[in-house]
Structures are given as structure tokens and as C-alpha cells.
Design an enzyme around this catalytic site. Structure first.
Site, PDB file in Angstrom:
ATOM      1  N   HIS A  88       0.805  -1.210   0.000  1.00  0.00           N
ATOM      2  CA  HIS A  88       0.000   0.000   0.000  1.00  0.00           C
ATOM      3  C   HIS A  88       0.845   1.269   0.000  1.00  0.00           C
ATOM      4  O   HIS A  88       1.969   1.294   0.515  1.00  0.00           O
ATOM      5  CB  HIS A  88      -0.913   0.028   1.236  1.00  0.00           C
ATOM      6  CG  HIS A  88      -1.920  -1.079   1.249  1.00  0.00           C
ATOM      7  ND1 HIS A  88      -2.492  -1.545   2.403  1.00  0.00           N
ATOM      8  CD2 HIS A  88      -2.457  -1.824   0.250  1.00  0.00           C
ATOM      9  CE1 HIS A  88      -3.342  -2.521   2.127  1.00  0.00           C
ATOM     10  NE2 HIS A  88      -3.334  -2.706   0.825  1.00  0.00           N
TER      11      HIS A  88
ATOM     12  N   LYS B  15       5.868   6.402   7.414  1.00  0.00           N
ATOM     13  CA  LYS B  15       5.296   5.764   8.607  1.00  0.00           C
ATOM     14  C   LYS B  15       6.343   4.974   9.378  1.00  0.00           C
ATOM     15  O   LYS B  15       7.268   4.409   8.791  1.00  0.00           O
ATOM     16  CB  LYS B  15       4.105   4.871   8.234  1.00  0.00           C
ATOM     17  CG  LYS B  15       4.378   3.867   7.137  1.00  0.00           C
ATOM     18  CD  LYS B  15       3.131   3.123   6.682  1.00  0.00           C
ATOM     19  CE  LYS B  15       2.282   3.769   5.667  1.00  0.00           C
ATOM     20  NZ  LYS B  15       2.777   3.934   4.336  1.00  0.00           N
TER      21      LYS B  15
ATOM     22  N   TYR C 121       1.049   1.967  13.597  1.00  0.00           N
ATOM     23  CA  TYR C 121       1.530   2.886  12.558  1.00  0.00           C
ATOM     24  C   TYR C 121       1.596   4.291  13.163  1.00  0.00           C
ATOM     25  O   TYR C 121       0.591   4.787  13.679  1.00  0.00           O
ATOM     26  CB  TYR C 121       0.548   2.974  11.396  1.00  0.00           C
ATOM     27  CG  TYR C 121       0.394   1.749  10.546  1.00  0.00           C
ATOM     28  CD1 TYR C 121       0.872   1.727   9.244  1.00  0.00           C
ATOM     29  CD2 TYR C 121      -0.288   0.621  11.011  1.00  0.00           C
ATOM     30  CE1 TYR C 121       0.691   0.618   8.426  1.00  0.00           C
ATOM     31  CE2 TYR C 121      -0.466  -0.489  10.204  1.00  0.00           C
ATOM     32  CZ  TYR C 121       0.023  -0.486   8.921  1.00  0.00           C
ATOM     33  OH  TYR C 121      -0.161  -1.580   8.121  1.00  0.00           O
TER      34      TYR C 121
ATOM     35  N   ASP D  30      -7.655  -5.360  -2.038  1.00  0.00           N
ATOM     36  CA  ASP D  30      -6.280  -5.769  -2.329  1.00  0.00           C
ATOM     37  C   ASP D  30      -6.197  -6.717  -3.514  1.00  0.00           C
ATOM     38  O   ASP D  30      -5.155  -6.802  -4.169  1.00  0.00           O
ATOM     39  CB  ASP D  30      -5.630  -6.397  -1.089  1.00  0.00           C
ATOM     40  CG  ASP D  30      -5.108  -5.350  -0.119  1.00  0.00           C
ATOM     41  OD1 ASP D  30      -5.402  -4.147  -0.306  1.00  0.00           O
ATOM     42  OD2 ASP D  30      -4.407  -5.725   0.834  1.00  0.00           O
TER      43      ASP D  30
END
Length: 195
Positions: A65, A74, A133, A175
Site C-alpha cells: 500500500h 510511517k 503505525y 487488495d
């Protein structure tokens, strides 16, 4: 026992494998996986704008992603369980463009990955897991995108044997419809030609 922060820049420039601060005693343990001043002192400018967690069952795959706009660097850590975490360099001008690296992140090893802007990120859940995250940009749904987990050109070697085989995968409909790496390159080339 006290373990101090350790920062190891990876060969995919800008990405880091980080050992967080950890202290334990007879009560248990204390983990500090982010401190703005410590990160800056080590050459990393990572200001937090959003923090979230994913809770995933064994066999879940969260594909490669990224955001097409408002790129989201991140800091990722597996708080509990075990994931095989993968980053992919998606910077067309990078000498490591299209290359991937994989890491075992577990609640026990406390390892963190700093995933820079313009990188893809995903993981395979080896044991039921909670993943943290800490993002330098907020999630922007309109720009949410990714590349298929099994893209042949990138060729990520997922350890499917650790979940009993690829047929045991749990994957979202979203996905399953992600673009290929070739589509990504064409998308980026189209954007460059308009610039």
C-alpha cells in the site's frame, strides 16, 4: 536491563530498521518507539500527524500500500504477534527502484521499520497480530492505492509456508484489485509527461 535506541539505515535509502528504547524490571517492561528529538538527532525528520493500529488474524495479507497523493511516511511496529513486513522502493529516480526488503517484526523483538514517502508497504500475518503505525501524514482515502502482493516484476518472496500455504491467505477485495508494478510505472510516466 536498558536498551537504547539504535538506528540502522537500510540499503533502500531513507528506510531504517530501528531498535526502540526498552527497559524492564520485575514489574515487566517499558517500550518507547518514538521520540522526535532522538529521531532528529539521528538525521530523521518524522513528525507525527496520525497514529493507528491494525488487528489481524493469521494468514491476512495487507498488500503493498501507498498513497498517490499526500505521501505518508510511517513508523511501523508489531506490538504483539508476528508479521513478515515488506517495503518496496517506488521512487522512479532511485537506484533501488522496484526493489523490496522483508523483515520479521514481532512483539518480542520490538523492531520498528521507518518506511519513507514514496515506498510501498505491506505484510503477511504469521501469528494473530497488532501492528502500530505512526504516520507523518494523515490517511487520504482518495489517494489510497497499492500494488498486487504477487506482482511478478517486483517478485516479493512471501513466506507462505509459515501460514500453511498461499491457499490459506485472507485478503480483502480491495487488495485483489490493486494495480501491477507496470501500471504504476505507466501512471507515473503519464504524470511526468504532464509536468
Amino acid at each position: 536491563m536498558i536498551e537504547h535506541f539504535e538506528f540502522k539505515e537500510l540499503d533502500l535509502k531513507g528506510a531504517y530498521l530501528i531498535k526502540p528504547f526498552y527497559a524492564d524490571d520485575l514489574r515487566g517492561g517499558f517500550v518507547k518507539d518514538y521520540n522526535a528529538d532522538t529521531f532528529k538527532a539521528n538525521g530523521i525528520d518524522h513528525e507525527l500527524k496520525e497514529v493507528f493500529y491494525t488487528i489481524s488474524k493469521r494468514g491476512v495479507i495487507r498488500a503493498t500500500h501507498f498513497q498517490l497523493v499526500k505521501q505518508q511516511a510511517k513508523l511501523v511496529r508489531c506490538v504483539s504477534g508476528h508479521v513478515y513486513d515488506v517495503i518496496v522502493d517506488l521512487r522512479p529516480d532511485s537506484p533501488t527502484f522496484g526493489q523490496w526488503r522483508g523483515f520479521d517484526l514481532t512483539g518480542d523483538n520490538r523492531a520498528c521499520l521507518l518506511v519513507p514517502q514514496y515506498f510501498g508497504h505491506g505484510y503477511l500475518v504469521i501469528e494473530d497480530s497488532v501492528v502500530s503505525y505512526k504516520c507523518a501524514e494523515v490517511f487520504y482515502g482518495e489517494g489510497d492505492s497499492g500494488i498486487m502482493y504477487n506482482d511478478p516484476e517486483i517478485g516479493i518472496e512471501w513466506p507462505f509456508e509459515k501460514i500453511g500455504g498461499e491457499d490459506k491467505l485472507i485478503i480483502s477485495d480491495k487488495d485483489l484489485r490493486l494495480m501491477s508494478f507496470d501500471d504504476y510505472k505507466k501512471l507515473f510516466a503519464k504524470a511526468e509527461s504532464k509536468a
